[in-house]
Structures are given as C-alpha cells and as structure tokens.
Motif scaffolding. Structure first.
Motif, mmCIF file in Angstrom:
data_model
loop_
_atom_site.group_PDB
_atom_site.id
_atom_site.type_symbol
_atom_site.label_atom_id
_atom_site.label_comp_id
_atom_site.label_asym_id
_atom_site.label_seq_id
_atom_site.Cartn_x
_atom_site.Cartn_y
_atom_site.Cartn_z
ATOM 1 N N UNK A 154 0.820 -1.207 0.000
ATOM 2 C CA UNK A 154 0.000 0.000 0.000
ATOM 3 C C UNK A 154 0.858 1.265 0.000
ATOM 4 N N UNK A 155 1.888 1.284 0.824
ATOM 5 C CA UNK A 155 2.754 2.468 0.881
ATOM 6 C C UNK A 155 3.495 2.668 -0.440
ATOM 7 N N UNK A 156 3.945 1.568 -1.042
ATOM 8 C CA UNK A 156 4.676 1.669 -2.304
ATOM 9 C C UNK A 156 3.770 2.158 -3.422
ATOM 10 N N UNK A 157 2.537 1.682 -3.446
ATOM 11 C CA UNK A 157 1.573 2.158 -4.443
ATOM 12 C C UNK A 157 1.321 3.652 -4.257
ATOM 13 N N UNK A 158 1.187 4.072 -3.004
ATOM 14 C CA UNK A 158 0.970 5.490 -2.724
ATOM 15 C C UNK A 158 2.131 6.329 -3.250
ATOM 16 N N UNK A 159 3.344 5.828 -3.044
ATOM 17 C CA UNK A 159 4.530 6.567 -3.517
ATOM 18 C C UNK A 159 4.565 6.621 -5.043
ATOM 19 N N UNK A 160 4.291 5.504 -5.692
ATOM 20 C CA UNK A 160 4.317 5.461 -7.156
ATOM 21 C C UNK A 160 3.243 6.361 -7.769
ATOM 22 N N UNK A 161 2.089 6.433 -7.105
ATOM 23 C CA UNK A 161 0.973 7.222 -7.626
ATOM 24 C C UNK A 161 1.028 8.684 -7.192
ATOM 25 N N UNK A 162 1.935 9.000 -6.264
ATOM 26 C CA UNK A 162 2.009 10.369 -5.761
ATOM 27 C C UNK A 162 0.835 10.732 -4.885
ATOM 28 N N UNK A 163 0.345 9.728 -4.120
ATOM 29 C CA UNK A 163 -0.817 9.921 -3.255
ATOM 30 C C UNK A 163 -0.488 9.510 -1.826
ATOM 31 N N UNK A 220 -3.543 -1.754 -15.503
ATOM 32 C CA UNK A 220 -4.906 -1.215 -15.497
ATOM 33 C C UNK A 220 -5.916 -2.106 -14.790
ATOM 34 N N UNK A 221 -5.458 -3.204 -14.182
ATOM 35 C CA UNK A 221 -6.387 -4.192 -13.629
ATOM 36 C C UNK A 221 -6.395 -4.237 -12.103
ATOM 37 N N UNK A 222 -7.534 -4.659 -11.574
ATOM 38 C CA UNK A 222 -7.667 -5.013 -10.177
ATOM 39 C C UNK A 222 -7.979 -6.496 -10.094
ATOM 40 N N UNK A 223 -7.830 -7.081 -8.889
ATOM 41 C CA UNK A 223 -8.121 -8.505 -8.724
ATOM 42 C C UNK A 223 -8.203 -8.845 -7.250
ATOM 43 N N UNK A 224 -8.767 -10.028 -6.995
ATOM 44 C CA UNK A 224 -8.722 -10.643 -5.672
ATOM 45 C C UNK A 224 -8.202 -12.061 -5.872
ATOM 46 N N UNK A 225 -7.151 -12.432 -5.145
ATOM 47 C CA UNK A 225 -6.613 -13.784 -5.271
ATOM 48 C C UNK A 225 -7.591 -14.772 -4.624
ATOM 49 N N UNK A 226 -8.173 -15.689 -5.414
ATOM 50 C CA UNK A 226 -9.162 -16.612 -4.855
ATOM 51 C C UNK A 226 -8.545 -17.746 -4.045
ATOM 52 N N UNK A 227 -7.242 -17.956 -4.209
ATOM 53 C CA UNK A 227 -6.543 -19.006 -3.472
ATOM 54 C C UNK A 227 -5.076 -18.603 -3.319
ATOM 55 N N UNK A 228 -4.398 -19.261 -2.426
ATOM 56 C CA UNK A 228 -2.972 -18.990 -2.205
ATOM 57 C C UNK A 228 -2.192 -19.394 -3.444
ATOM 58 N N UNK A 229 -1.374 -18.480 -3.954
ATOM 59 C CA UNK A 229 -0.618 -18.772 -5.176
ATOM 60 C C UNK A 229 0.522 -17.771 -5.324
ATOM 61 N N UNK A 230 1.488 -18.067 -6.203
ATOM 62 C CA UNK A 230 2.503 -17.056 -6.519
ATOM 63 C C UNK A 230 1.839 -15.871 -7.207
ATOM 64 N N UNK A 231 2.483 -14.723 -7.151
ATOM 65 C CA UNK A 231 1.905 -13.568 -7.831
ATOM 66 C C UNK A 231 2.759 -12.325 -7.705
ATOM 67 N N UNK A 232 2.694 -11.486 -8.727
ATOM 68 C CA UNK A 232 3.502 -10.272 -8.732
ATOM 69 C C UNK A 232 2.693 -8.996 -8.675
ATOM 70 N N UNK A 233 1.384 -9.119 -8.388
ATOM 71 C CA UNK A 233 0.555 -7.916 -8.287
ATOM 72 C C UNK A 233 0.818 -7.216 -6.958
ATOM 73 N N UNK A 234 0.495 -5.943 -6.906
ATOM 74 C CA UNK A 234 0.741 -5.154 -5.684
ATOM 75 C C UNK A 234 -0.466 -5.265 -4.752
ATOM 76 N N UNK A 235 -0.189 -5.625 -3.507
ATOM 77 C CA UNK A 235 -1.238 -5.944 -2.548
ATOM 78 C C UNK A 235 -1.700 -4.696 -1.795
ATOM 79 N N UNK A 236 -3.002 -4.415 -1.905
ATOM 80 C CA UNK A 236 -3.589 -3.267 -1.206
ATOM 81 C C UNK A 236 -4.280 -3.669 0.088
ATOM 82 N N UNK A 237 -4.776 -4.891 0.155
ATOM 83 C CA UNK A 237 -5.524 -5.295 1.342
ATOM 84 C C UNK A 237 -5.965 -6.737 1.254
#
Length: 206
Positions: free
Chosen positions: A91-100, A157-174
């Motif tokens: 979350x903090x890293x996304x805020x920094x990248x977005x300037x928010x 440009x995408x959002x998602x929710x991980x339906x199960x435990x798995x590898x992944x490179x998306x940025x986690x917001x919550x």
C-alpha cells in the motif's frame, strides 16, 4: 467479427472489444447450440470449443455472426461487494508510485467501478477493469512465491482478488474474507465475465 479455427475442435472469435465478448458469451450460453463444449470469453476474443463429432465447425463459424446478441444484462445486476481491510504490504509503495497518500489510494480504489473482463491465471481469478487511472502502477519486479487467499491487488490497469494462495507479482492493497472460489457452489466462481464489482472499506483499515 473475425472467426478463425483454433485447432481441430475450437473457433477463436475476435470480437474487437470487451462488451461484445461478454454479449457473445451470453448469447452462446443462452442458445445452447448442439455440440458446443465450452465458451471462454477474453478481453477481445471468445474461444468456442466443440465436439467435432457433434458439431460442424464450418457451419458453426457461419452461424455465429448472425447470432442475436443480448444487451449487457450483467450491467443491470447489483455489483458484488467485496469488503476489504486495506492493510496490504504494498500500500505504501503504491501510494509513492501514484504520488498519493495511503488514504487517497484507498479512497480511489474503493470509488472505482470495476467489471470482470475475464477469468484466468487460476480458478476464480477475475481480471477487473475500471481501476482509477492514477492507480495504474506496474507489477512488482520480483513476484512473491505465495500470495495469501483473499488478497486484494492491482497491476497495470487491472484489479483482482486472489481466490486461493498462489505465486503472484501484483501489488497488494488489502484483504477480504469473501470466498471467490467454492467447488460446492454452482457456478464455483463468484465472479463471472461482465459481473460488476465494488470494494468497500472494512474496519481494520490502517
């Protein structure tokens, strides 16, 4: 609409846009044409697999352009609400990248009107369009080996929710406790192409 053979048992329909993919998917499922085994919509395509012994693919290809397409019925349905605790590791890293600020990231994500473009990557994983453009941040340089079930994430440009435990490179917001994939449910996936999705801020957000 361009239709091509995809092997000996499938047709790939190039629809040109997401809305047409969703409408063709709905039309094919409603029509229940003999011999069709599965319909898999993508962002700009629809893959139609069939049993060659029960369905002539050339005749099917000729029939598809004339198939009546319904209106986007899913757009009229109430959105699936995803109660989310916004305390993600990125979350903090996304805020920094977005300037928010963190609070602005949460507010913009929760205010976005999402639609499931298509399912992929893992069972029940919906690629959600409609993310606020300010939050279009790149994937992590180094993917995680294990992302927890229910992780709410963004990438590009995408959002998602991980339906199960798995590898992944998306940025986690919550995270959410909502069950997206349940084999005892019909259909197992809570999200379907065209489904609208709204994230709500749950107590515990920091």
């Amino acid at each position: 609409m361009r239709i091509r053979r995809a092997g000996d048992a499938a047709l790939l329909v190039e629809t040109g846009d997401l809305a047409t993919s969703h409408r063709l998917n709905a039309a094919l499922r409603d029509a229940a044409l003999p011999g069709i085994v599965d319909v898999v919509p993508g962002e700009h395509t629809v893959l139609v697999t069939a049993d060659p012994a029960a369905c002539d693919l050339d005749r099917l290809a000729a029939r598809l352009p004339a198939l009546p397409l319904p209106e986007a019925a899913a757009a009229e349905a109430a959105p699936v609400e995803v109660p989310t605790v916004y305390d993600g590791a990125d979350l903090d890293e996304v805020a920094e990248l977005a300037g928010l600020s963190r609070e602005e990231v949460v507010a913009r994500h929760a205010a976005s009107s999402f639609t499931v473009a298509y399912l992929g990557f893992s069972p029940g994983f919906g690629y959600l369009t409609g993310l606020d453009p300010v939050l279009h941040v790149p994937r992590r340089d180094s993917p995680r080996t294990a992302v927890p079930t229910g992780s709410v994430a963004i990438a590009g440009p995408y959002g998602a929710v991980y339906p199960s435990r798995s590898p992944g490179g998306w940025r986690l917001l919550g995270r959410t406790d909502l069950t997206l994939w349940d084999v005892t449910r019909d259909p197992p996936s809570l999200l379907q192409p065209g489904t609208r999705v709204r994230f709500t801020v749950r107590e515990g957000t920091r």
